[in-house]
Design a protein around this motif. Structure first.
Motif, PDB file in Angstrom:
ATOM      1  N   GLN A  50      20.452  92.493 -45.821  1.00  0.00           N
ATOM      2  CA  GLN A  50      20.972  93.426 -44.474  1.00  0.00           C
ATOM      3  C   GLN A  50      19.759  92.402 -42.979  1.00  0.00           C
ATOM      4  O   GLN A  50      20.312  92.425 -41.969  1.00  0.00           O
ATOM      5  N   SER A  51      18.946  92.420 -43.734  1.00  0.00           N
ATOM      6  CA  SER A  51      17.542  92.072 -42.432  1.00  0.00           C
ATOM      7  C   SER A  51      18.123  90.240 -41.999  1.00  0.00           C
ATOM      8  O   SER A  51      17.875  89.499 -40.582  1.00  0.00           O
ATOM      9  N   LEU A  52      17.999  89.533 -43.115  1.00  0.00           N
ATOM     10  CA  LEU A  52      18.706  88.510 -42.901  1.00  0.00           C
ATOM     11  C   LEU A  52      20.027  88.075 -42.266  1.00  0.00           C
ATOM     12  O   LEU A  52      19.593  87.589 -41.477  1.00  0.00           O
ATOM     13  N   TYR A  53      21.426  89.212 -42.171  1.00  0.00           N
ATOM     14  CA  TYR A  53      21.887  88.673 -41.478  1.00  0.00           C
ATOM     15  C   TYR A  53      21.965  89.050 -39.790  1.00  0.00           C
ATOM     16  O   TYR A  53      22.452  88.068 -39.189  1.00  0.00           O
ATOM     17  N   ARG A  54      20.882  89.880 -39.623  1.00  0.00           N
ATOM     18  CA  ARG A  54      20.293  90.204 -38.351  1.00  0.00           C
ATOM     19  C   ARG A  54      20.050  88.756 -37.816  1.00  0.00           C
ATOM     20  O   ARG A  54      20.466  88.573 -36.315  1.00  0.00           O
ATOM     21  N   SER A  55      19.640  88.293 -39.213  1.00  0.00           N
ATOM     22  CA  SER A  55      18.471  87.235 -38.464  1.00  0.00           C
ATOM     23  C   SER A  55      19.857  86.109 -38.136  1.00  0.00           C
ATOM     24  O   SER A  55      19.485  85.740 -36.716  1.00  0.00           O
ATOM     25  N   TYR A  56      20.552  86.154 -38.571  1.00  0.00           N
ATOM     26  CA  TYR A  56      21.224  84.568 -38.620  1.00  0.00           C
ATOM     27  C   TYR A  56      22.311  84.990 -37.564  1.00  0.00           C
ATOM     28  O   TYR A  56      22.622  84.003 -36.691  1.00  0.00           O
ATOM     29  N   TRP A  57      22.918  85.772 -37.368  1.00  0.00           N
ATOM     30  CA  TRP A  57      24.271  86.922 -37.035  1.00  0.00           C
ATOM     31  C   TRP A  57      23.142  87.267 -35.518  1.00  0.00           C
ATOM     32  O   TRP A  57      24.210  87.501 -34.328  1.00  0.00           O
ATOM     33  N   PHE A  58      21.939  88.109 -34.886  1.00  0.00           N
ATOM     34  CA  PHE A  58      21.991  88.361 -34.102  1.00  0.00           C
ATOM     35  C   PHE A  58      20.306  87.171 -33.900  1.00  0.00           C
ATOM     36  O   PHE A  58      20.410  87.389 -32.392  1.00  0.00           O
ATOM     37  N   GLY A  59      19.946  86.639 -34.406  1.00  0.00           N
ATOM     38  CA  GLY A  59      19.048  86.210 -33.985  1.00  0.00           C
ATOM     39  C   GLY A  59      17.774  86.854 -34.456  1.00  0.00           C
ATOM     40  O   GLY A  59      16.811  86.140 -33.399  1.00  0.00           O
ATOM     41  N   ARG A  60      17.709  87.893 -33.908  1.00  0.00           N
ATOM     42  CA  ARG A  60      16.283  88.257 -34.024  1.00  0.00           C
ATOM     43  C   ARG A  60      15.546  88.991 -35.296  1.00  0.00           C
ATOM     44  O   ARG A  60      16.646  89.010 -36.378  1.00  0.00           O
ATOM     45  N   HIS A  61      14.256  88.106 -35.431  1.00  0.00           N
ATOM     46  CA  HIS A  61      13.113  88.263 -36.579  1.00  0.00           C
ATOM     47  C   HIS A  61      13.587  89.827 -37.341  1.00  0.00           C
ATOM     48  O   HIS A  61      12.686  90.832 -37.065  1.00  0.00           O
ATOM     49  N   ALA A  62      12.947  89.637 -37.989  1.00  0.00           N
ATOM     50  CA  ALA A  62      12.786  89.890 -39.045  1.00  0.00           C
ATOM     51  C   ALA A  62      11.531  91.110 -39.101  1.00  0.00           C
ATOM     52  O   ALA A  62      11.681  92.343 -39.058  1.00  0.00           O
ATOM     53  N   LEU A  63      10.535  90.804 -38.370  1.00  0.00           N
ATOM     54  CA  LEU A  63       9.958  91.756 -37.789  1.00  0.00           C
ATOM     55  C   LEU A  63       9.719  92.347 -36.110  1.00  0.00           C
ATOM     56  O   LEU A  63       9.254  93.002 -35.546  1.00  0.00           O
ATOM     57  N   ASP A  64      10.744  91.934 -35.598  1.00  0.00           N
ATOM     58  CA  ASP A  64      10.993  92.236 -34.433  1.00  0.00           C
ATOM     59  C   ASP A  64      11.900  93.568 -34.793  1.00  0.00           C
ATOM     60  O   ASP A  64      12.926  93.374 -35.000  1.00  0.00           O
ATOM     61  N   ARG A  65      11.339  94.828 -35.056  1.00  0.00           N
ATOM     62  CA  ARG A  65      11.399  96.072 -34.566  1.00  0.00           C
ATOM     63  C   ARG A  65      11.443  96.658 -33.099  1.00  0.00           C
ATOM     64  O   ARG A  65      11.704  97.819 -33.201  1.00  0.00           O
ATOM     65  N   GLY A  66      11.121  95.625 -32.128  1.00  0.00           N
ATOM     66  CA  GLY A  66      11.803  96.404 -30.724  1.00  0.00           C
ATOM     67  C   GLY A  66      12.622  96.590 -29.856  1.00  0.00           C
ATOM     68  O   GLY A  66      13.458  95.842 -29.925  1.00  0.00           O
ATOM     69  N   GLY A  67      12.794  97.599 -29.194  1.00  0.00           N
ATOM     70  CA  GLY A  67      14.080  97.837 -28.372  1.00  0.00           C
ATOM     71  C   GLY A  67      14.924  97.854 -29.092  1.00  0.00           C
ATOM     72  O   GLY A  67      15.174  98.318 -30.676  1.00  0.00           O
ATOM     73  N   PRO A  68      16.580  98.057 -28.331  1.00  0.00           N
ATOM     74  CA  PRO A  68      17.610  98.801 -29.226  1.00  0.00           C
ATOM     75  C   PRO A  68      17.960  97.626 -30.332  1.00  0.00           C
ATOM     76  O   PRO A  68      17.429  96.542 -29.931  1.00  0.00           O
ATOM     77  N   GLU A  69      18.924  98.082 -31.381  1.00  0.00           N
ATOM     78  CA  GLU A  69      19.699  97.274 -31.837  1.00  0.00           C
ATOM     79  C   GLU A  69      20.937  96.290 -31.118  1.00  0.00           C
ATOM     80  O   GLU A  69      21.051  97.443 -29.905  1.00  0.00           O
ATOM     81  N   PRO A  70      20.639  95.149 -31.090  1.00  0.00           N
ATOM     82  CA  PRO A  70      21.633  93.803 -30.478  1.00  0.00           C
ATOM     83  C   PRO A  70      23.373  94.324 -31.041  1.00  0.00           C
ATOM     84  O   PRO A  70      23.206  95.301 -31.746  1.00  0.00           O
ATOM     85  N   SER A  71      23.668  94.630 -30.270  1.00  0.00           N
ATOM     86  CA  SER A  71      25.586  95.473 -29.934  1.00  0.00           C
ATOM     87  C   SER A  71      26.460  93.894 -30.400  1.00  0.00           C
ATOM     88  O   SER A  71      25.576  92.894 -30.231  1.00  0.00           O
ATOM     89  N   GLY A  72      27.319  94.712 -30.997  1.00  0.00           N
ATOM     90  CA  GLY A  72      28.671  93.397 -31.621  1.00  0.00           C
ATOM     91  C   GLY A  72      28.824  92.178 -30.618  1.00  0.00           C
ATOM     92  O   GLY A  72      29.527  91.627 -31.334  1.00  0.00           O
ATOM     93  N   ASN A  73      28.860  92.659 -29.303  1.00  0.00           N
ATOM     94  CA  ASN A  73      28.930  91.379 -28.227  1.00  0.00           C
ATOM     95  C   ASN A  73      28.496  90.288 -28.529  1.00  0.00           C
ATOM     96  O   ASN A  73      28.825  89.378 -27.847  1.00  0.00           O
ATOM     97  N   GLN A  74      27.144  91.047 -28.813  1.00  0.00           N
ATOM     98  CA  GLN A  74      25.976  89.292 -28.943  1.00  0.00           C
ATOM     99  C   GLN A  74      25.827  88.917 -30.677  1.00  0.00           C
ATOM    100  O   GLN A  74      25.960  87.674 -30.750  1.00  0.00           O
ATOM    101  N   ALA A  75      26.877  89.177 -31.350  1.00  0.00           N
ATOM    102  CA  ALA A  75      27.298  88.857 -32.445  1.00  0.00           C
ATOM    103  C   ALA A  75      27.265  87.179 -32.322  1.00  0.00           C
ATOM    104  O   ALA A  75      28.197  86.980 -32.092  1.00  0.00           O
TER     105      ALA A  75
END
Length: 406
Positions: A50-75
């Motif tokens: 799940q963390s890997l696809y957060r990186s692939y599909w949203f550009g968010r690094h696994a260590l990046d847990r700051g701020g809100p989670e990206p929304s679907g329109n950013q996928a």
């Protein structure tokens, strides 16, 4: 332009010719490398799917847990679709089709799940043979432009290649390779029979030959449909596989060893100027997000230290790339990779000299404690910078951390 991303779980870089293997024959993968670009230092930022696809599909690094989670329109799929590109996700793991970002695809195809099968007597009867046949069939029906993301998990779940693909890697005086189809997953015992490890390596090599044959069929299908000259193709290892390098066999994710986190990334762009290229720069999964946006939509995102467009490397149009990358593991484990070092932290810290010690045989933390301390401090700054989106403010590494000891 069209795009195809083949995301192969449990792909071991040591068994791919383009990544340095001289033992396993992978002509199709080598063909992708020869016609494209090899990122030799691609390291995943996590071993959690799940963390890997957060990186692939949203550009968010696994260590990046700051701020809100990206929304679907950013996928990634949602953004590509806005530019008139038909987006399709094909996966043999139903959980991937339910991950955040998957809803952005126009179509989600559930391929047959890998399970315990009888020994296949032909390529067509294997799990990979069946799913690639379905992928090729879908490809032939897609209208341009399209973006096809394929997630394939069977390399780490079932080894059902025909016997001759496995036995071809056994020398005349070797014991016969194992006959089991189930992928082993356990810790090695002290004094374990070396023939056991050899047989497991032969079984995995046979599965790699099967995978390579299937990828070759896909490449041929692209050429037959005259799509090869207008389709970007990326082949990426989602995670690697332990084959005894550090006392483990199978799909274990409890460590951050090189055989698990250092995986292949081959990108073929339909441009003769990019063929047979290689880069030793440090790259990670979040980089695929701006790269696919650039290739498919010609929309460039601002470059960040944790997510940058790889086409700048492919076209040799970047004066300076990043000098460090971070990795997130289970139970608080962390990793920091620089061009010269790889540090892992957790219950204990380990330090390895790179790139010479590819598979991390020699832990030098006790001999270079000052380097380990500096890297640990750098890792802390990196993790804080990722979460606060302030990585670009980090100072460049000193010579020892970047280039090693003379």
């Amino acid at each position: 332009m069209n795009g195809i991303c083949l995301c192969i779980d449990r792909l071991h870089a040591g068994f791919v010719g383009a990544c340095g293997s001289t033992w396993v024959q992978t002509p199709a993968l080598d063909r992708v490398a020869a016609d494209g670009f090899v990122l030799d230092q691609f390291h995943v930022d996590s071993l959690d799917v799940q963390s890997l696809y957060r990186s692939y599909w949203f550009g968010r690094h696994a260590l990046d847990r700051g701020g809100p989670e990206p929304s679907g329109n950013q996928a990634l799929a949602a953004l590509v679709r806005e530019h008139g590109v038909r987006t399709v996700l094909a996966t043999d793991d139903p959980a991937v089709a339910l991950l955040p970002g998957a809803e952005g695809f126009d179509e989600r195809i559930l391929l047959p799940e890998p399970g315990k099968l009888e020994r296949a007597r032909s390529v067509d009867a294997t799990h990979l043979g069946r799913v690639f046949a379905q992928i090729i069939q879908k490809l032939e029906s897609l209208k341009c432009p399209f973006f096809l993301w394929c997630h394939l998990s069977s390399v780490g779940r079932v080894w059902d290649a025909p016997w001759e693909m496995r036995s071809q890697y056994a020398e005349a005086d070797d014991p016969d390779p194992p006959t089991e189809d189930e992928v082993p997953c356990r810790r090695l015992q002290e004094g374990e029979d070396p023939d056991l490890l050899l047989g497991i390596a032969q079984a995995y090599a046979g599965q790699m030959s099967l995978l390579d044959l299937c990828i070759g069929a896909l490449i041929d299908a692209l050429a037959d449909a005259r799509l090869d000259e207008e389709t970007a193709l990326a082949l990426v290892g989602l995670r690697g596989l332990a084959l005894g390098e550090h006392g483990y066999i199978g799909p274990t994710d409890d460590r951050l060893d090189g055989e698990l986190v250092h995986v292949p990334l081959l990108i073929r762009v339909p441009d003769p100027a990019t063929t047979s290229g290689r880069s030793q720069e440090l790259v990670q999964p979040p980089d695929l997000y701006p790269t696919w946006l650039s290739l498919l939509t010609q929309h460039a995102l601002p470059a960040q230290l944790a997510a940058a467009d790889l086409t700048s490397l492919i076209y040799d149009d970047v004066p300076f790339w990043r000098d460090r990358i971070g990795l997130s593991g289970r139970d608080g484990r962390r990793g920091l990779r620089t061009p010269a070092w790889y540090l892992t932290t957790g219950l204990t810290s380990e330090l390895f000299a790179k790139p010479d010690d590819r598979w991390e045989v020699n832990n030098v933390a006790d001999r270079h404690g000052d380097v380990a301390e500096q890297l640990a401090a750098t890792l802390g700054d990196y993790e804080a910078g990722v979460s606060s989106a302030r990585l670009d403010g980090l100072l460049p590494l000193g010579e020892v951390l970047r280039f090693g000891l003379s």
